[in-house]
Write a protein that holds these residues in place. Structure first.
Motif, PDB file in Angstrom:
ATOM      1  N   THR A  51     -27.558 -15.753   9.430  1.00 26.40           N
ATOM      2  CA  THR A  51     -28.967 -15.525   9.761  1.00 26.40           C
ATOM      3  C   THR A  51     -29.712 -15.102   8.499  1.00 26.40           C
ATOM      4  N   PRO A  52     -31.018 -15.305   8.481  1.00 27.91           N
ATOM      5  CA  PRO A  52     -31.792 -14.943   7.293  1.00 27.91           C
ATOM      6  C   PRO A  52     -31.651 -13.468   6.905  1.00 27.91           C
ATOM      7  N   LEU A  53     -31.632 -12.581   7.894  1.00 26.94           N
ATOM      8  CA  LEU A  53     -31.522 -11.153   7.581  1.00 26.94           C
ATOM      9  C   LEU A  53     -30.160 -10.837   6.963  1.00 26.94           C
ATOM     10  N   ALA A  54     -29.102 -11.472   7.445  1.00 32.95           N
ATOM     11  CA  ALA A  54     -27.769 -11.260   6.876  1.00 32.95           C
ATOM     12  C   ALA A  54     -27.723 -11.760   5.434  1.00 32.95           C
ATOM     13  N   LEU A  55     -28.373 -12.887   5.166  1.00 35.56           N
ATOM     14  CA  LEU A  55     -28.410 -13.427   3.799  1.00 35.56           C
ATOM     15  C   LEU A  55     -29.180 -12.500   2.865  1.00 35.56           C
ATOM     16  N   VAL A  56     -30.304 -11.973   3.341  1.00 35.71           N
ATOM     17  CA  VAL A  56     -31.094 -11.031   2.537  1.00 35.71           C
ATOM     18  C   VAL A  56     -30.283  -9.771   2.261  1.00 35.71           C
ATOM     19  N   SER A  57     -29.599  -9.290   3.285  1.00 34.39           N
ATOM     20  CA  SER A  57     -28.765  -8.098   3.128  1.00 34.39           C
ATOM     21  C   SER A  57     -27.703  -8.323   2.059  1.00 34.39           C
ATOM     22  N   GLN A  58     -27.028  -9.455   2.109  1.00 27.13           N
ATOM     23  CA  GLN A  58     -25.982  -9.756   1.129  1.00 27.13           C
ATOM     24  C   GLN A  58     -26.560  -9.861  -0.278  1.00 27.13           C
ATOM     25  N   LYS A  59     -27.729 -10.460  -0.417  1.00 22.37           N
ATOM     26  CA  LYS A  59     -28.357 -10.588  -1.745  1.00 22.37           C
ATOM     27  C   LYS A  59     -28.731  -9.224  -2.316  1.00 22.37           C
ATOM     28  N   ILE A  60     -29.255  -8.365  -1.468  1.00 20.57           N
ATOM     29  CA  ILE A  60     -29.632  -7.028  -1.928  1.00 20.57           C
ATOM     30  C   ILE A  60     -28.388  -6.264  -2.370  1.00 20.57           C
ATOM     31  N   LYS A  61     -27.337  -6.307  -1.564  1.00 18.49           N
ATOM     32  CA  LYS A  61     -26.103  -5.600  -1.911  1.00 18.49           C
ATOM     33  C   LYS A  61     -25.481  -6.146  -3.193  1.00 18.49           C
ATOM     34  N   SER A  62     -25.483  -7.455  -3.366  1.00 14.50           N
ATOM     35  CA  SER A  62     -24.910  -8.029  -4.592  1.00 14.50           C
ATOM     36  C   SER A  62     -25.770  -7.695  -5.803  1.00 14.50           C
ATOM     37  N   SER A  63     -27.076  -7.562  -5.623  1.00 15.08           N
ATOM     38  CA  SER A  63     -27.949  -7.160  -6.727  1.00 15.08           C
ATOM     39  C   SER A  63     -27.614  -5.751  -7.192  1.00 15.08           C
ATOM     40  N   PHE A  64     -27.386  -4.851  -6.236  1.00  9.16           N
ATOM     41  CA  PHE A  64     -27.003  -3.488  -6.601  1.00  9.16           C
ATOM     42  C   PHE A  64     -25.646  -3.475  -7.297  1.00  9.16           C
ATOM     43  N   GLU A  65     -24.723  -4.275  -6.806  1.00  6.94           N
ATOM     44  CA  GLU A  65     -23.385  -4.320  -7.403  1.00  6.94           C
ATOM     45  C   GLU A  65     -23.434  -4.830  -8.843  1.00  6.94           C
ATOM     46  N   ARG A  66     -24.361  -5.737  -9.137  1.00 10.01           N
ATOM     47  CA  ARG A  66     -24.501  -6.244 -10.507  1.00 10.01           C
ATOM     48  C   ARG A  66     -24.829  -5.135 -11.494  1.00 10.01           C
ATOM     49  N   PHE A  67     -25.541  -4.126 -11.029  1.00  7.25           N
ATOM     50  CA  PHE A  67     -25.871  -2.989 -11.892  1.00  7.25           C
ATOM     51  C   PHE A  67     -24.755  -1.954 -11.907  1.00  7.25           C
ATOM     52  N   GLY A  68     -23.682  -2.208 -11.193  1.00  3.75           N
ATOM     53  CA  GLY A  68     -22.536  -1.307 -11.206  1.00  3.75           C
ATOM     54  C   GLY A  68     -22.585  -0.240 -10.128  1.00  3.75           C
ATOM     55  N   MET A  69     -23.403  -0.438  -9.094  1.00  4.16           N
ATOM     56  CA  MET A  69     -23.487   0.554  -8.029  1.00  4.16           C
ATOM     57  C   MET A  69     -22.309   0.387  -7.077  1.00  4.16           C
ATOM     58  N   ARG A  70     -21.707   1.535  -6.728  1.00  8.11           N
ATOM     59  CA  ARG A  70     -20.587   1.537  -5.796  1.00  8.11           C
ATOM     60  C   ARG A  70     -20.855   2.569  -4.704  1.00  8.11           C
ATOM     61  N   LYS A  71     -20.341   2.268  -3.521  1.00  8.29           N
ATOM     62  CA  LYS A  71     -20.460   3.192  -2.395  1.00  8.29           C
ATOM     63  C   LYS A  71     -19.365   4.246  -2.548  1.00  8.29           C
ATOM     64  N   ILE A  72     -19.686   5.505  -2.251  1.00 10.22           N
ATOM     65  CA  ILE A  72     -18.697   6.577  -2.294  1.00 10.22           C
ATOM     66  C   ILE A  72     -18.688   7.304  -0.959  1.00 10.22           C
ATOM     67  N   GLY A  73     -17.537   7.858  -0.629  1.00  4.35           N
ATOM     68  CA  GLY A  73     -17.386   8.606   0.606  1.00  4.35           C
ATOM     69  C   GLY A  73     -16.754   7.755   1.686  1.00  4.35           C
ATOM     70  N   GLU A  74     -15.448   7.790   1.739  1.00  2.38           N
ATOM     71  CA  GLU A  74     -14.707   7.043   2.761  1.00  2.38           C
ATOM     72  C   GLU A  74     -13.910   8.017   3.619  1.00  2.38           C
ATOM     73  N   LYS A  75     -13.796   7.716   4.870  1.00  2.00           N
ATOM     74  CA  LYS A  75     -13.020   8.537   5.791  1.00  2.00           C
ATOM     75  C   LYS A  75     -11.577   8.610   5.293  1.00  2.00           C
TER      76      LYS A  75
END
Length: 153
Positions: free
Chosen positions: A77-101
């Motif tokens: 879906t378009p929203l899923a594609l936008v979400s993936q693009k935004i997340k990959s853009s952040f990852e390109r700058f070296g952003m990582r999620k922290i805090g896992e159960k």
């Protein structure tokens, strides 16, 4: 000019040349130090600006994560594609999620919102992630808000 006067003049010239050479070497060292400092400051300023932009977009990223967990982001879906693009853009700058159960609690990366007593625990661990945190390079953009399970205090 007498030989003694010539010797004094030669000594004075040598001293002047040595002094000028010393001043030149100091000026070169100062220039190298200045260039290094300017480059380090430029990199730090760039990282700070990127961190500010990322920090301002985190609420939208949180909404996308919640929509994904709720099942609203159907693949293709378009929203899923936008979400993936935004997340990959952040990852390109070296952003990582922290805090896992299940991770060991680290106050440098996690903000404990709730502490749950566990008499069998030997160290504080993350029992649940309330809000994920993000790290950009070595800079914590936002600490993860977590529920911590650990030994009775």
């Amino acid at each position: 000019m007498s030989p003694e006067d010539q010797k004094l003049l030669d000594d004075a010239s040598r001293d002047l040349v040595a002094e000028m050479r010393d001043q030149m070497l100091r000026a070169q060292a100062e220039l190298v130090n200045f260039r290094t400092r300017v480059e380090r400051d430029r990199v730090a300023n760039r990282e700070a600006v990127i961190a500010d932009v990322v920090r301002s977009m985190l609420p939208a990223l949180d909404d996308l994560d919640r929509a994904d967990k709720h099942g609203d982001l159907v693949e293709g879906t378009p929203l899923a594609l936008v979400s993936q693009k935004i997340k990959s853009s952040f990852e390109r700058f070296g952003m990582r999620k922290i805090g896992e159960k299940g991770e060991r609690f680290d106050p440098a990366f996690h903000e404990a919102v709730v502490h749950l007593n566990d008499p069998e625990a030997t160290e504080n661990t993350i029992a649940d992630v309330i809000e994920p945190g993000y790290i950009l390079g070595e800079r914590v953009v936002r600490a993860a808000k977590v529920a911590v399970s650990g030994p009775t205090e």
